[in-house]
Design a protein around this motif. Structure first.
Motif, PDB file in Angstrom:
ATOM      1  N   LYS A 285       0.843  -1.194   0.000  1.00  0.00           N
ATOM      2  CA  LYS A 285       0.000   0.000   0.000  1.00  0.00           C
ATOM      3  C   LYS A 285       0.881   1.247   0.000  1.00  0.00           C
ATOM      4  O   LYS A 285       1.971   1.242   0.597  1.00  0.00           O
ATOM      5  CB  LYS A 285      -0.868   0.028   1.262  1.00  0.00           C
ATOM      6  N   GLY A 286       0.363   2.294  -0.594  1.00  0.00           N
ATOM      7  CA  GLY A 286       1.082   3.567  -0.582  1.00  0.00           C
ATOM      8  C   GLY A 286       1.327   4.054   0.835  1.00  0.00           C
ATOM      9  O   GLY A 286       2.377   4.638   1.134  1.00  0.00           O
ATOM     10  N   ALA A 287       0.355   3.815   1.731  1.00  0.00           N
ATOM     11  CA  ALA A 287       0.518   4.277   3.114  1.00  0.00           C
ATOM     12  C   ALA A 287       1.707   3.582   3.779  1.00  0.00           C
ATOM     13  O   ALA A 287       2.415   4.184   4.587  1.00  0.00           O
ATOM     14  CB  ALA A 287      -0.759   4.013   3.908  1.00  0.00           C
ATOM     15  N   LEU A 290       4.748   5.337   2.574  1.00  0.00           N
ATOM     16  CA  LEU A 290       4.865   6.663   3.211  1.00  0.00           C
ATOM     17  C   LEU A 290       5.388   6.520   4.627  1.00  0.00           C
ATOM     18  O   LEU A 290       6.288   7.252   5.055  1.00  0.00           O
ATOM     19  CB  LEU A 290       3.500   7.362   3.200  1.00  0.00           C
ATOM     20  N   ARG A 291       4.838   5.536   5.357  1.00  0.00           N
ATOM     21  CA  ARG A 291       5.316   5.323   6.738  1.00  0.00           C
ATOM     22  C   ARG A 291       6.790   4.937   6.763  1.00  0.00           C
ATOM     23  O   ARG A 291       7.548   5.363   7.626  1.00  0.00           O
ATOM     24  CB  ARG A 291       4.506   4.221   7.417  1.00  0.00           C
ATOM     25  N   ALA A 294       8.757   8.395   5.614  1.00  0.00           N
ATOM     26  CA  ALA A 294       8.545   9.748   6.121  1.00  0.00           C
ATOM     27  C   ALA A 294       9.390  10.093   7.341  1.00  0.00           C
ATOM     28  O   ALA A 294      10.090  11.104   7.336  1.00  0.00           O
ATOM     29  CB  ALA A 294       7.069   9.952   6.429  1.00  0.00           C
ATOM     30  N   ARG A 306       6.852  19.909   6.226  1.00  0.00           N
ATOM     31  CA  ARG A 306       5.505  19.631   5.714  1.00  0.00           C
ATOM     32  C   ARG A 306       5.514  19.447   4.194  1.00  0.00           C
ATOM     33  O   ARG A 306       4.878  18.540   3.664  1.00  0.00           O
ATOM     34  CB  ARG A 306       4.588  20.803   6.096  1.00  0.00           C
ATOM     35  N   PHE A 309       6.808  16.089   3.375  1.00  0.00           N
ATOM     36  CA  PHE A 309       5.834  15.036   3.682  1.00  0.00           C
ATOM     37  C   PHE A 309       4.780  14.959   2.583  1.00  0.00           C
ATOM     38  O   PHE A 309       4.408  13.866   2.123  1.00  0.00           O
ATOM     39  CB  PHE A 309       5.190  15.330   5.041  1.00  0.00           C
ATOM     40  N   GLU A 310       4.302  16.131   2.154  1.00  0.00           N
ATOM     41  CA  GLU A 310       3.288  16.147   1.094  1.00  0.00           C
ATOM     42  C   GLU A 310       3.861  15.567  -0.202  1.00  0.00           C
ATOM     43  O   GLU A 310       3.172  14.852  -0.935  1.00  0.00           O
ATOM     44  CB  GLU A 310       2.796  17.583   0.872  1.00  0.00           C
ATOM     45  N   ALA A 313       4.001  11.828   0.164  1.00  0.00           N
ATOM     46  CA  ALA A 313       2.649  11.262   0.072  1.00  0.00           C
ATOM     47  C   ALA A 313       2.198  11.214  -1.385  1.00  0.00           C
ATOM     48  O   ALA A 313       1.618  10.222  -1.833  1.00  0.00           O
ATOM     49  CB  ALA A 313       1.678  12.082   0.914  1.00  0.00           C
ATOM     50  N   ALA A 316       3.954   8.429  -3.137  1.00  0.00           N
ATOM     51  CA  ALA A 316       3.393   7.119  -2.761  1.00  0.00           C
ATOM     52  C   ALA A 316       2.017   6.906  -3.380  1.00  0.00           C
ATOM     53  O   ALA A 316       1.612   5.774  -3.637  1.00  0.00           O
ATOM     54  CB  ALA A 316       3.315   7.005  -1.241  1.00  0.00           C
ATOM     55  N   ARG A 317       1.294   7.991  -3.626  1.00  0.00           N
ATOM     56  CA  ARG A 317      -0.032   7.886  -4.246  1.00  0.00           C
ATOM     57  C   ARG A 317       0.048   7.467  -5.705  1.00  0.00           C
ATOM     58  O   ARG A 317      -0.767   6.678  -6.177  1.00  0.00           O
ATOM     59  CB  ARG A 317      -0.710   9.264  -4.191  1.00  0.00           C
TER      60      ARG A 317
ATOM     61  N   ALA B  16       1.782  16.915  10.420  1.00  0.00           N
ATOM     62  CA  ALA B  16       1.410  16.801   9.012  1.00  0.00           C
ATOM     63  C   ALA B  16       0.683  15.470   8.853  1.00  0.00           C
ATOM     64  O   ALA B  16       1.047  14.483   9.502  1.00  0.00           O
ATOM     65  CB  ALA B  16       2.642  16.836   8.115  1.00  0.00           C
ATOM     66  N   GLU B  18      -1.616  12.802   6.024  1.00  0.00           N
ATOM     67  CA  GLU B  18      -2.109  12.463   4.691  1.00  0.00           C
ATOM     68  C   GLU B  18      -2.910  11.175   4.815  1.00  0.00           C
ATOM     69  O   GLU B  18      -2.555  10.295   5.605  1.00  0.00           O
ATOM     70  CB  GLU B  18      -0.942  12.214   3.721  1.00  0.00           C
ATOM     71  N   LEU B  20      -3.977   7.937   2.728  1.00  0.00           N
ATOM     72  CA  LEU B  20      -3.706   7.145   1.515  1.00  0.00           C
ATOM     73  C   LEU B  20      -4.335   5.776   1.691  1.00  0.00           C
ATOM     74  O   LEU B  20      -4.158   5.149   2.745  1.00  0.00           O
ATOM     75  CB  LEU B  20      -2.202   6.915   1.333  1.00  0.00           C
ATOM     76  N   ASP B  21      -5.004   5.292   0.682  1.00  0.00           N
ATOM     77  CA  ASP B  21      -5.586   3.945   0.695  1.00  0.00           C
ATOM     78  C   ASP B  21      -6.401   3.706   1.967  1.00  0.00           C
ATOM     79  O   ASP B  21      -6.352   2.623   2.547  1.00  0.00           O
ATOM     80  CB  ASP B  21      -4.476   2.868   0.625  1.00  0.00           C
ATOM     81  N   VAL B  25      -1.805   8.667   7.770  1.00  0.00           N
ATOM     82  CA  VAL B  25      -0.436   8.662   8.293  1.00  0.00           C
ATOM     83  C   VAL B  25      -0.170  10.070   8.796  1.00  0.00           C
ATOM     84  O   VAL B  25      -0.324  11.046   8.059  1.00  0.00           O
ATOM     85  CB  VAL B  25       0.582   8.276   7.201  1.00  0.00           C
ATOM     86  N   LEU B  29       6.340  16.734  13.112  1.00  0.00           N
ATOM     87  CA  LEU B  29       7.527  17.179  12.384  1.00  0.00           C
ATOM     88  C   LEU B  29       8.669  17.591  13.317  1.00  0.00           C
ATOM     89  O   LEU B  29       9.814  17.657  12.896  1.00  0.00           O
ATOM     90  CB  LEU B  29       7.164  18.347  11.457  1.00  0.00           C
ATOM     91  N   TYR B  34       5.654   9.185  14.557  1.00  0.00           N
ATOM     92  CA  TYR B  34       4.607   9.149  13.558  1.00  0.00           C
ATOM     93  C   TYR B  34       3.540   8.140  13.949  1.00  0.00           C
ATOM     94  O   TYR B  34       3.745   7.311  14.847  1.00  0.00           O
ATOM     95  CB  TYR B  34       5.158   8.925  12.152  1.00  0.00           C
TER      96      TYR B  34
END
Lengths: 346, 142
Positions: A285-287, A290-291, A294, A306, A309-310, A313, A316-317, B16, B18, B20-21, B25, B29, B34
């Motif tokens: 999964k993309g999440a 990201l985990r 990040a 920030r 992070f964006e 994300a 990963a999307r 921050a 987001e 996803l799926d 998450v 910062l 996290y």
């Protein structure tokens, strides 16, 4: 920042240039042309090798000017710093990072020297005390903080990841320390895939797709780990500690790349004793990606906060993510990575 | 217990986030700690980002998931308490800015839980103390 201080920096650099024969090279870093002028033979020998794979012809069109000297060989010391003119931004003594109050000048100091980045002119000056005494950390990733800051200001974020490629399709290798990032990246290098980095690389979104950028051609590898890659021993410098420093530019020059589009994200997992010899993969999964990326990346110097992070994300999307269940035979890892990247080209 | 008209605002100064799926998450910062939230937890986070108050979130949970109002209320209270302890949210007054999309079929419900990952913080704590540079020769005496 006062023009006087910038003039003083340039004056010191020019003074150093009269004491030693200069070293001059151009490199493409994070998509920008950087011109290095270095005075002090030991310093040039320490600074340049990690960037040598990014060398380009000098064209005169330079985005970044990198002007460095060594006090031990030139006798030119850095200008005095007045703390009242700066704001401490990050402190992990002896590494400290400051901004001038108007944010135009960034300063990074460590036990090996001090460097200044004038952000409007993209000029980086650095004065180092004695380059002969550098340790593994300084030699593996020269110009920390300020080089990533230059990249960051071009929209290129630094991530804690490996990056390899096959047929101009890149795979970002992410995960926490000990997850198998270095194993995967080095196995791909030894398996004739293109290589851009094993620990810190740049990523940027350009024209609707993500690109990855190489910064350094070095790798720090535990000695026990190096035993699995006998072909890397020729470029390893053994240190007293538990890690060796590899300079990959000399031996692997043709397979080192400066940038590549990112087509897959890989999350490796180190095999246990019951794992098969071959490497398998499955969708992730993309999440999860990201985990895995990040926290490590955003706490790096210039990790991007920030905005970083964006960016991660979004990457990963839009990018297919895969678990890479590493097999016991490291030579089979690149076969699986090739298969993934071929899948993503269909 | 949080009143139905209580609102909580994501602490965007430090956090921050987001989604996803279907998984949220979140990262602090400053500290590198996290978090992840799946299922109903991720849904609650989206509701908070959109400015819904506690009463509205409970109604949305009941509409989206196979859960009773009582269970949703109790679980939301416990989750918000955890968010407050972790400084992920703070009491706020933000009015709803946009509605939350509800899928036509109710989804299976699991008690939402906040997964906390502090491995990065532990890594930072391992950094050995280093000598200071206050007395470096190029520093002007203050």
């Amino acid at each position: 920042m006062s023009a006087d201080f910038l003039t003083l920096l340039e004056t010191r650099f020019r003074a150093a240039s009269t004491r030693e024969i200069g070293f001059s090279r151009s490199a493409e870093i994070a998509g920008a042309r950087a011109h290095f002028s270095i005075f002090g033979a030991s310093l040039a020998a320490q600074i340049w090798p990690p960037f040598s794979h990014l060398e380009t012809e000098f064209s005169g069109e330079t985005a970044w000017k990198i002007r460095l000297w060594d006090t031990a060989s030139t006798g030119i010391s850095p200008p005095e710093i007045d703390d009242s003119e700066f704001r401490l931004e990050w402190n992990c003594s002896p590494q400290r990072f400051f901004y001038s109050h108007d944010n135009t000048l960034a300063v990074y100091e460590s036990h090996v020297g001090i460097s200044w980045l004038h952000r409007p002119s993209k000029t980086l000056w650095g004065c180092f005390f004695d380059a002969k005494n550098w340790g593994v950390y300084e030699r593996s990733r020269p110009l920390p903080f300020l080089l990533p800051l230059l990249a960051h200001e071009r929209g290129v974020g630094v991530v804690h990841a490996g990056l390899v490629a096959h047929n101009s399709r890149g795979a970002l290798v992410v995960g926490k320390s000990g997850s198998g990032k270095t194993t995967t990246s080095l196995a791909c290098l030894c398996g004739d895939l293109d290589f851009l980095g094993e620990d810190q690389v740049g990523i940027a979104a350009r024209d609707g797709e993500f690109s990855g950028f190489s910064f350094y051609n070095t790798a720090r590898v535990e000695d026990a780990h190096l035993a699995r890659f006998p072909e890397l021993r020729a470029c390893a410098e053994f240190e007293n500690g538990e890690k060796s420093l590899l300079f990959l530019g000399e031996i692997f020059g043709p397979t080192l790349r400066a940038s590549v589009p990112i087509r897959a994200i890989l999350l490796p997992k180190i095999p246990d004793e019951n794992a098969p010899s071959h490497t398998r993969f499955s969708r992730a999964k993309g999440a999860e990606a990201l985990r895995a990326t990040a926290a490590d990346s955003l706490t790096l110097p210039m990790g991007g906060g920030r905005r970083g992070f964006e960016r991660l994300a979004q990457l990963a999307r839009v990018t297919p993510c895969f678990h890479l269940h590493l097999g016991r035979d490291v030579r089979q890892i690149p076969l699986a990575v090739r298969e993934i990247l071929d899948l993503e080209s269909e | 217990m949080h009143l139905p008209d209580s609102r909580f605002t994501p602490n965007t100064a430090e956090i921050a986030a987001e989604v996803l799926d279907g998984e949220a998450v979140l990262i602090n910062l400053s500290s590198g700690v996290y978090y992840s939230l799946a299922g109903a937890g991720s849904f609650v986070w989206t509701c908070l980002e959109n400015g819904q108050n506690c009463g509205e979130i409970i109604e949305l949970l009941v509409a989206q998931f196979a859960v009773s109002r009582e269970t949703a209320q109790a679980d939301l209270g416990a989750l918000l308490d955890e968010f407050l302890r972790e400084k992920l949210v703070s009491p706020g007054t933000q009015a709803p800015s946009q509605s939350v999309e509800i899928l036509p079929a109710r989804l299976p419900y699991e008690t939402p839980s906040l997964k906390i990952y502090s491995d990065m913080q532990e890594l930072l704590a391992l950094d050995p103390p280093m000598p200071d540079l206050t007395d470096a020769p190029y520093r002007k005496a203050s």
